[in-house]
Design a protein around this motif. Structure first.
Motif, short mmCIF file in Angstrom:
data_model
loop_
_atom_site.label_atom_id
_atom_site.label_comp_id
_atom_site.label_asym_id
_atom_site.label_seq_id
_atom_site.Cartn_x
_atom_site.Cartn_y
_atom_site.Cartn_z
N LYS A 68 -1.13 61.60 -94.94
CA LYS A 68 -2.99 61.87 -95.84
C LYS A 68 -4.45 61.80 -94.79
CE LYS A 68 -1.72 60.97 -100.71
NZ LYS A 68 -2.12 60.34 -101.38
N PHE A 69 -4.18 63.48 -94.02
CA PHE A 69 -4.99 62.68 -92.94
C PHE A 69 -6.09 63.62 -93.90
CE2 PHE A 69 -1.61 63.22 -90.04
CZ PHE A 69 -2.08 62.32 -88.98
N GLY A 70 -7.82 63.36 -93.76
CA GLY A 70 -8.92 63.71 -95.09
C GLY A 70 -8.40 63.26 -95.97
N GLU A 71 -7.80 62.51 -96.33
CA GLU A 71 -7.93 61.49 -97.88
C GLU A 71 -7.74 60.57 -97.89
OE1 GLU A 71 -3.68 63.45 -100.28
OE2 GLU A 71 -4.41 64.77 -98.59
N ASN A 72 -8.42 60.33 -98.95
CA ASN A 72 -8.78 58.38 -99.51
C ASN A 72 -9.36 58.82 -100.49
OD1 ASN A 72 -8.69 55.61 -99.06
ND2 ASN A 72 -10.07 55.67 -97.45
N ALA A 73 -9.10 57.15 -101.57
CA ALA A 73 -9.33 57.45 -103.11
C ALA A 73 -11.02 56.93 -102.44
CB ALA A 73 -8.87 56.28 -103.35
N ARG A 74 -11.76 57.71 -101.69
CA ARG A 74 -13.61 57.93 -102.11
C ARG A 74 -14.33 58.72 -102.41
NH1 ARG A 74 -12.22 59.86 -95.35
NH2 ARG A 74 -11.72 62.58 -96.18
N LEU A 75 -16.16 58.36 -101.90
CA LEU A 75 -16.67 59.00 -101.97
C LEU A 75 -16.26 60.83 -102.13
CD1 LEU A 75 -19.52 56.51 -102.15
CD2 LEU A 75 -18.85 57.14 -104.30
N THR A 76 -17.22 61.52 -102.36
CA THR A 76 -17.17 63.15 -101.50
C THR A 76 -18.41 62.82 -100.92
OG1 THR A 76 -18.95 63.70 -103.29
CG2 THR A 76 -16.93 64.45 -103.95
N PRO A 77 -18.40 63.64 -99.70
CA PRO A 77 -19.60 63.96 -98.94
C PRO A 77 -20.37 63.80 -99.31
CG PRO A 77 -17.32 65.79 -98.72
CD PRO A 77 -17.34 64.81 -99.61
N LYS A 78 -20.96 64.73 -100.02
CA LYS A 78 -22.39 64.07 -100.93
C LYS A 78 -22.99 62.75 -101.59
CE LYS A 78 -25.36 67.56 -103.80
NZ LYS A 78 -25.53 68.25 -104.72
N GLU A 79 -21.69 62.56 -102.64
CA GLU A 79 -21.81 61.72 -103.02
C GLU A 79 -21.65 59.70 -101.73
OE1 GLU A 79 -19.55 60.40 -107.21
OE2 GLU A 79 -18.48 61.31 -104.99
N ALA A 80 -21.21 59.80 -100.52
CA ALA A 80 -21.56 58.99 -99.82
C ALA A 80 -22.58 58.86 -98.93
CB ALA A 80 -20.00 59.73 -98.41
N ALA A 81 -23.43 60.90 -98.96
CA ALA A 81 -24.79 60.62 -98.45
C ALA A 81 -26.07 59.74 -99.21
CB ALA A 81 -25.10 61.99 -98.22
N GLU A 82 -25.23 60.23 -100.35
CA GLU A 82 -26.13 60.08 -101.24
C GLU A 82 -26.36 58.15 -101.61
OE1 GLU A 82 -25.33 60.85 -105.60
OE2 GLU A 82 -26.84 59.26 -106.48
#
Ligand SMILES: C[S@@+](CC[C@H](N)C(=O)[O-])C[C@H]1O[C@@H](n2cnc3c(N)ncnc32)[C@H](O)[C@@H]1O
Ligand code: SF4
Ligand code: SF4
Lengths: 86, 378
Positions: free
Chosen positions: B213-227
């Motif tokens: 699962k390189f590059g995958e996770n149950a996480r925010l999108t980059p845009k949300e992570a920035a927000e």
């Protein structure tokens, strides 16, 4: 002399460091670094009673004058008193 | 230029620098277990439903104490005990007390849910220098939704009790799709209790659990992570500090950051494998828990040989040359572990992070502009 705090001495790459343990952690969150003479004195602290005892031991071990050794010892002990270690 | 690090005592920095030069592991993480009473979906170490299986493979009391002894011999002073949930181990205090007696400077990572009764009593007798507790929500509902366990009230109670007893408590705040709406609440709770809180919205892909699962996770999108990075900065900084930060970022200037990072350059810039290491619950040695390469086996070859291997191999790692010359690198948090977990290679650019960094810079600026407009109107 009596050591009031719970401290464990660690050596790291020529440095002597005191790490607080037990209840001592509540009032001393940091590490204490000892210089060479401080390290020497720390190791004999429990076996000596007076400043003179320490100075005697220093003169046996180091090439220094009594005056110098007394001054350094008093300075170091003063620091320990300020930190309430002795 | 050396990056500014916030709130680290000078002696810690000094010892790490010295250790790095001499190739000694002054810092070590002891990941005592992968078992956990929680099931956070983004977790890089705990596998939902696998506690019984994991227990069989984790190191024994004696093995941990022996590894600690070897680490001490090699100069380790700073020890972080983590998991999984470290307090799930019935022998936690056996290991902890043995390590205390050896003179380790110990901090602990925990979800805080088990630190009551006997565990709390024992911990308060001989406290760690710091305990970092993760707070997964700002209300019972979000909390349970995030980590699968209805222990919000209990954890708050435990945090307050430790703090009241005089232990240095700080909060880890991992922002994910499941608890993002509580970001401000969590910040306010930390302020009310009077503890430092550190929030992170970037979550590493859990490749130690699933190697594909390189590059995958149950996480925010980059845009949300920035927000949510920006939202947290709006909460924790004064207007002036926020303005400075927004402007510095826009000009690609250096900013103060609290990640574990060094500078972004061709080689590994942080302490991983240089002056610190990570021991996994099943007995492997990594430079860092997020970075399962290079790996060594201290149980087989001994701690010293394992460390020498990790230390040598880390120096060979080459990161993307694009990052070393990237104009945005001062605002970026990429590192060897990020590159590897995002792309499967140390020298490939982690585009998720590029996107998050771009977004953070522009959203910081927008937030600053709309803040100053509001002031003019008011
Ligand atoms: C793995 S936990 C271990 C200690 C304890 N169970 C806890 O939750 O604090 C350590 C920290 O890592 C965070 N974490 C978990 N998965 C992560 C990931 N994929 N990327 C970054 N941080 C993560 C957790 O939220 C927690 O703050
Ligand atoms: S509480 Fe910590 S170890 Fe447990 S699942 Fe959540 S992040 Fe992982
Ligand atoms: S923004 Fe992208 S290219 Fe630039 S340093 Fe960060 S990860 Fe590398």
């Amino acid at each position: 002399m009596n050591i009031k705090k719970e401290l464990i001495k660690r050596e790291f790459a020529g440095e002597a460091i005191l790490v607080p343990v037990g209840k001592t952690v509540y009032d001393s969150k940091g590490l204490f670094v000892l210089n060479e003479l401080g390290n020497f004195i720390w190791d004999i602290l429990l076996d000596v009673e007076t400043t003179d005892d320490i100075v005697k031991r220093i003169l046996e071990e180091y090439d220094t004058t009594e005056e110098e050794a007394t001054k350094d010892t008093e300075e170091f002990l003063e620091k320990l008193r300020t930190l309430e270690i002795i | 230029m050396v990056r500014k690090r916030s709130e680290e005592p000078r002696i810690v920095t000094y010892l790490h620098n010295k250790a790095g030069k001499l190739g000694l592991p002054v810092g070590a993480t002891f990941e005592l277990t992968s078992r956990c009473n929680f099931d956070c979906p983004m977790c890089y170490v705990h596998q939902c439903g696998k506690n019984a299986e994991a227990r069989k493979r984790e190191l024994t009391t004696e093995q941990w104490i022996d590894i600690a002894r070897q680490a001490r011999e090699k100069g380790t002073i700073f020890a972080l005990l983590t998991g999984g949930e470290p307090f799930l181990r019935e022998d936690f205090f056996e290991i902890y007390s043995a390590m205390k007696k050896m003179g380790f400077y110990i901090s602990i990572n925990s979800n805080g849910s088990l630190i009551d009764g006997e565990i709390r009593r024992k911990l308060l007798e001989d406290p760690p220098f710091r305990i970092n507790i993760s707070l997964y929500g700002g209300c019972a509902e979000t909390y349970k939704n995030m980590c699968g366990t209805p222990m919000y009230e209990k954890v708050l109670e435990n945090i307050k009790a430790l703090k009241a007893a005089g232990v240095d408590v700080s909060l880890n705040v991992s922002i994910t799709p499941y608890n993002k709406q509580d970001t401000e609440k969590i910040f306010n709770i930390a302020s009310e209790i009077g503890v430092v809180a550190k929030a992170v919205s970037y979550m590493y892909p859990p490749i130690r659990i699933n190697g594909e699962k390189f590059g995958e996770n149950a996480r925010l999108t980059p845009k949300e992570a920035a927000e949510y990075t920006v939202r947290w900065d709006l909460l924790r900084f004064s207007d002036e500090e926020f303005e400075m930060r927004a402007k510095s970022m826009r000009e690609f200037a250096d900013i103060e950051r609290d990640e574990c990072l060094g500078d972004i350059s061709e080689g590994v810039g942080c302490r991983a494998g240089k002056s610190s290491l990570w021991l996994t619950w099943d007995g492997k040695m990594y430079p860092c828990g997020m970075m399962p390469k290079p790996v060594a086996y201290p149980l087989e070859v001994g701690f010293e040989k394992a460390w020498e291997y990790v230390n040598t191999e880390v120096k060979k790692i080459r990161l993307p040359s694009k990052c070393a010359s990237c104009p945005k690198k001062n605002a970026c948090f990429s590192c060897a572990a990020v590159c590897y977990t995002e792309t499967g290679a140390f020298d490939r650019v982690p585009t998720y992070v590029c996107e998050q960094v771009d977004e953070t810079i522009s959203q910081m600026w927008d937030a600053y502009v709309s803040k100053s407009k509001k002031e003019v109107i008011e």
